[in-house]
Design a protein around this motif. Structure first.
Motif, short mmCIF file in Angstrom:
data_model
loop_
_atom_site.label_atom_id
_atom_site.label_comp_id
_atom_site.label_asym_id
_atom_site.label_seq_id
_atom_site.Cartn_x
_atom_site.Cartn_y
_atom_site.Cartn_z
N ASP A 65 5.77 9.94 -11.09
CA ASP A 65 5.53 9.39 -12.42
C ASP A 65 6.53 8.30 -12.79
N GLN A 72 0.83 -1.21 0.00
CA GLN A 72 0.00 0.00 0.00
C GLN A 72 0.86 1.26 0.00
N GLU A 131 2.27 1.72 -3.46
CA GLU A 131 1.24 2.22 -4.38
C GLU A 131 0.99 3.71 -4.16
N ARG A 132 1.07 4.16 -2.91
CA ARG A 132 0.92 5.60 -2.65
C ARG A 132 2.06 6.39 -3.30
N GLY A 170 3.53 5.45 -5.96
CA GLY A 170 3.20 5.41 -7.38
C GLY A 170 2.21 6.50 -7.77
N ASP A 171 1.34 6.86 -6.84
CA ASP A 171 0.38 7.95 -7.12
C ASP A 171 1.09 9.30 -7.17
N ARG A 172 2.23 9.41 -6.49
CA ARG A 172 2.93 10.71 -6.41
C ARG A 172 4.02 10.88 -7.46
N GLU A 202 10.87 7.16 -0.80
CA GLU A 202 10.18 8.42 -1.09
C GLU A 202 11.19 9.56 -1.27
N ARG A 261 5.32 6.90 -18.60
CA ARG A 261 4.25 5.99 -18.18
C ARG A 261 3.39 5.53 -19.36
#
Length: 982
Positions: free
Chosen positions: A899, A889, A892-893, A895-897, A974, A919
């Motif tokens: 590219d 999880q 994946e977070r 991945g949302d931030r 991160e 992407r």
């Protein structure tokens, strides 16, 4: 807040379209225009057919004469052996062109573009780059020493002579009250120290901003700075402020290693020696520079909300300030002075001379205790216990009469886990544990200074000797001779840790030498500062009557020895790998006591250094270790346990040494059982290195010629990669199966018969990619209809790694005819197995008996059983499920931030992160993956890339991975993704 303050300088309002028109109409330049970052000006790069130039639009508050000074300074520095920009005249011949745009009167300049890679492209500065920054700053200072121009007498907020006024004017822009007051307090103290010497600081024209933003290196320059790209802050100022600005840059680029500024300072001082006043002012000026950067950045973002450049810099400016504010100012000033002192100091031994009067009387060399990374005293994780060094030492002293620690040792007890910060592990002194009331003697002539109730500093000719843990005699301020009694050892080391020998309390006395006169040095420092600190604090062994120990071996030298005797094709991780000598659970520790979260080691399933496995191996070795042709219970117990875990109807086990052997044997079983001639294998897979296992492997990352060199008995089918394969999505199984049907028809038409289909139930080599739903059930149905066997290569993904499932095939709701396993079975001990049906195993007997010399030995079986017991008793499958879900999880977070994260794969503790540069096109970001892994290593995480493009982070840690370590990895990842994306 006064919005009209001279420090409130929002950038000119100018669009790229307007800049394009101005470049064309005023300078006759056309091309592709891109805006560059700036705090208070506007800069535009223009790529033309003839080359690249930069259009600079000055802030309206900058006078034209100041721009003339910048152009003149550039001309003055020609011949400095640095690439510098040059002003290009406009259509009308002027190098400064005044225009009016939207009511703004603006000065324009066109400058040549300095080729090279900006230092900001480097995520982390090398020592060479750090020294080069100092060297270039000094060269510019020397070059401008005789430069005079009326335009350099300017009001500039970066002029540290006005640093206090800038801070006072802009500090209200810091919204956080606690941070605002801390900055004010720290900067006020620094300003007071500067004021004491300000009148004696040299003033001349300086560049003012020799930082990573403004310098470049050409290809092949090995990190050496070759060009300076911006002279917008040229002005009169303190000479030493030039160096302070450069050091502040090094602080925010190397926050984990603040002493890196000493390399910058040493390189600068080698060309421009610093005066006494400048040495006193340098550190407080660095503090003020970081504070000015912070308040200026906060103000600029408030006033100029769309200034992404200023906003992006805020975090690193705060980091530089906080790093500087956390340092001991007196110690830093002393280190700066030591660094730039007479270079004869650099040649001094890292030890002090022997003496006729040892500090503590005769000490037995055999009483030296080992507190290093490899010490047996720290097995089973005891190094994480509080006061462990003291307990080990006092126990030794109780046995031997006294105990002595070792200077220059990297102490495992000082190692910290789950941190990106460098562990402070290097011991700069010696601790003696001996009977209380033992006499402490002055080993040299000197002045005795009683520092506190338990500390005496003996000021000798060449160094201070610090003695802690003694009851001092009444000698404060007295000049004494060697052999004089300084006091006696205190009665006990600490509450609750007192030890006794024949009723005698054990005391601890610390002995430390220092060339920083009058300043108490730290007892432990970071390994990155070892070279400096061991010059500052030489080895005091001789004054204790002990022999100087040889320094720790160099990991680089060991790597050279490895390459000389070990086949280089057996690769190692990292270009400059740490020398790992201990593991504990999911942590690895190098010889310098630095810890790393092991995110890649799926071999060590239950964790490194497990005491139950160590005891099982010791116990079985002491009894028997032979081969499976002998009859013994451990083999029966282990194979029965494996059969219990295997899905029905698999009931028979072969034991071998590795996954490669297991795959090789599985293929032989299938060929023998079916009598057919062809094995189907999926593309991109890796199954092992033997002739047969390699034959069914087609990963080009492991064998660049894999697709060209498959033997005739192997037929490759399309890799059912639901993310980047021919067909995409978890519902793509029917399309892949349709392709398989066409393959089977072609084989049948050619008269070929299928013996087996082999595949991992999860694409391990691709980073844990799950197969499309229903794919294996469709394949297995087709294989069995043709009399072929289905082989599941579970070497990487089985043994509870998926969390929810013990076997990978459970995720696809199928049962294979043959399972191959290894890796996790022995937790690093060579152990593999093939599990199949009795009829398949018996058919193989027609080809003769099977035997593996070490496969199924008593030792291997005992270790295999212990691994299964630990997994059960410690709930490791459940841990893989819970921590793995949390980790995925978190990925994946990210991945949302970011590219660059194209996809996140897997389940449990078998995960993958695919890195892409585009992407939409899913373009592999191979270089980014390599850099990311190198940076994560420096932040205490070991991870490596996999996949055919080496762009997928394979995340498969020991199953004991903790939530804290998972979060540390996520935080580190991160941070690196953020730095690589800027």
């Amino acid at each position: 807040m006064n919005e009209q303050s001279p420090f409130h300088l929002p950038r000119p309002r100018l669009t790229i379209e307007q800049a394009t028109e101005l470049a064309r109409d005023r300078f006759g330049v056309t091309g592709t225009v891109t805006e560059l970052g700036s705090h208070q000006d506007r800069n535009f790069r223009i790529e033309t057919d003839a080359g690249t130039v930069v259009l600079k639009v000055a802030n309206p508050t900058v006078a034209t004469i100041e721009l003339e000074a910048q152009n003149a300074a550039l001309q003055h520095l020609v011949g400095l052996d640095l690439d510098l920009p040059a002003a290009v005249p406009g259509i009308e011949g002027s190098r400064i062109v005044r225009v009016t745009v939207d009511g703004q009167t603006l000065d324009l300049r066109l400058l040549t573009y300095v080729e090279g890679h900006p230092l900001t492209d480097s995520v982390r500065l090398s020592v060479g780059q750090i020294r080069s920054l100092g060297d270039v700053a000094a060269r510019i200072v020397r070059g401008l020493a005789d430069f005079e121009h009326p335009g350099t007498d300017r009001f500039l907020q970066w002029d540290l002579r006005r640093g206090g006024a800038v801070i006072d004017a802009l500090v209200p822009y810091i919204d956080d009250e606690a941070r605002r007051e801390r900055l004010r307090t720290v900067s006020d103290a620094a300003r007071q120290r500067i004021a004491l010497v300000a009148a004696d600081l040299r003033v001349q024209t300086v560049h003012g901003d020799l930082t990573d933003d403004n310098v470049v290196s050409r290809d092949g320059a090995a990190g050496t700075i070759t060009g300076v790209i911006d002279f917008g802050d040229v002005a009169q100022g303190w000479l030493v402020a030039e160096l302070a600005a450069t050091c502040a840059c090094v602080l925010y680029r190397s926050p984990q290693h603040p002493l890196a500024i000493l390399d910058t300072i040493e390189a600068f001082a080698a060309r421009v020696p610093l005066t006494e006043a400048e040495l006193s002012a340098l550190w407080p000026l660095i503090l003020v520079r970081t504070a000015v950067l912070v308040v200026s950045g906060e103000a600029q973002v408030h006033l100029d909300g769309d200034n992404g450049y200023a906003d992006a810099n805020r975090a690193r400016e705060w980091l530089a300030f906080e790093t500087a504010a956390a340092q001991d100012g007196a110690e830093l000033e002393a280190l700066i002075r030591f660094t730039v002192a007479d270079q004869t100091l650099a040649d001094q031994r890292h030890a002090i001379a022997s003496t006729e009067h040892p500090v503590l009387g005769p000490l037995d060399p055999a009483a030296r205790i080992d507190l290093s990374v490899t010490s047996a005293a720290f097995d089973a994780g005891s190094w994480l216990e509080s006061d462990i060094d003291e307990r080990v030492a006092t126990d030794a002293a109780a046995r031997l009469g006294h105990a002595v620690t070792r200077y220059g040792e990297f102490r495992l007890s000082q190692t910290r886990i789950d941190t990106a910060d460098e562990s402070i592990t290097l011991a700069l002194g010696i601790e003696a544990y001996l009977p209380a009331d033992s006499q402490v003697t002055a080993p040299i002539d000197g002045t005795a200074v009683v520092v506190d109730t338990s500390t005496v500093r003996l000021e000798g000719t060449d160094y201070d000797l610090w003695l802690t843990g003694i009851v001092a005699a009444d000698l404060d301020g007295q000049v004494i001779r060697a052999g004089t009694a300084l006091g006696t050892a205190l009665g006990s080391v600490a509450a609750g840790s007192q030890r006794a020998r024949h009723g005698t309390a054990i005391a601890r006395v610390t002995v430390q030498a220092s060339r920083l006169r009058g300043i108490r040095p730290p007892l432990f420092v970071a390994p990155s500062g070892a070279a400096l600190w061991q010059r500052v604090c030489p080895d005091p062994s001789a004054v204790l009557g002990l022999e100087i120990l040889r320094p720790l071996a160099d990991p680089t030298a060991l790597l050279q020895r490895r390459d000389a005797s070990f086949a280089r094709v057996q690769e190692h991780y990292y270009q400059a790998p740490p020398q790992i000598e201990r593991g504990w659970k999911h942590h690895l520790i190098d010889i310098h006591g630095q810890s790393y979260v092991d995110m890649v080691n799926n071999v060590t399933t239950v964790g490194h250094g497990h005491p139950r496995i160590a005891e099982a191996a010791r116990s079985q070795w002491s009894l028997l270790n032979t081969n499976s042709r002998f009859h013994y219970e451990e083999l029966v117990r282990f194979t029965e346990r494996l059969v219990e875990l295997a899905p029905d109807p698999l009931d028979t086990v072969f034991l071998v040494n590795s996954g490669t052997e297991a795959v090789d044997l599985a293929l032989r079983l299938a060929l023998s059982y079916t009598g057919n001639d062809t094995v189907l294998s999926v593309r991109e897979a890796y199954h092992g290195w033997s002739m047969a296992a390699d034959a069914v492997s087609s990963s080009v990352a492991d064998n660049p010629r894999a697709l060209e060199t498959r033997p005739d008995w192997v037929h490759l089918v399309e890799a059912p990669n639901a993310v980047r394969g021919k067909y995409r999505g978890m519902q793509s199984a029917p399309q892949y199966l349709a392709d398989l049907d066409r393959d089977l028809q072609t084989l049948a038409a050619d008269g070929r018969t299928v013996a087996a289909f082999i595949a991992e139930p999860v694409f391990g080599n691709a980073g844990g990619v799950l197969l499309p739903d229903g794919y294996l059930s469709g394949v297995y149905e087709r294989m069995r209809a043709r009399g072929a066997l289905c082989i599941a290569d579970e070497v990487q993904v089985s043994y509870a790694r998926l969390g929810r499932h013990f076997w990978g095939t459970e995720q696809q709701n199928v049962v294979p005819d043959i399972i191959t396993i290894a890796k996790a079975m022995g937790n690093g001990h060579p152990l593999g197995a093939v599990i199949t049906r009795r009829d398949v195993a018996e058919r193989f007997a027609d080809d003769g008996p099977f035997f593996s010399s070490a496969g199924g030995s008593p030792l291997s079986c005992r270790i295999g059983l212990t691994v299964l017991d630990i997994m059960r008793d410690e709930g490791l499958q459940e841990n893989a499920e819970v921590v793995g879900r949390h980790l995925k999880q978190g990925l994946e977070r990210l991945g949302d931030r970011f590219d660059s994260v194209g996809a996140v794969y897997g389940m449990g503790l078998y995960l993958g992160v695919e890195l892409v540069s585009d992407r939409a096109e899913f373009t592999p970001a191979t270089a980014v993956a390599a850099r990311l892994c190198d940076e994560l290593l420096l932040r205490g995480c070991i991870v490596q890339p996999t996949g055919d493009f080496k762009n997928v982070l394979k995340i498969k840690p020991p199953l004991c991975l903790s939530m804290a370590s998972a979060d540390h990895f996520l935080h580190a990842l991160e941070g690196v993704l953020g730095e690589l994306s800027t």
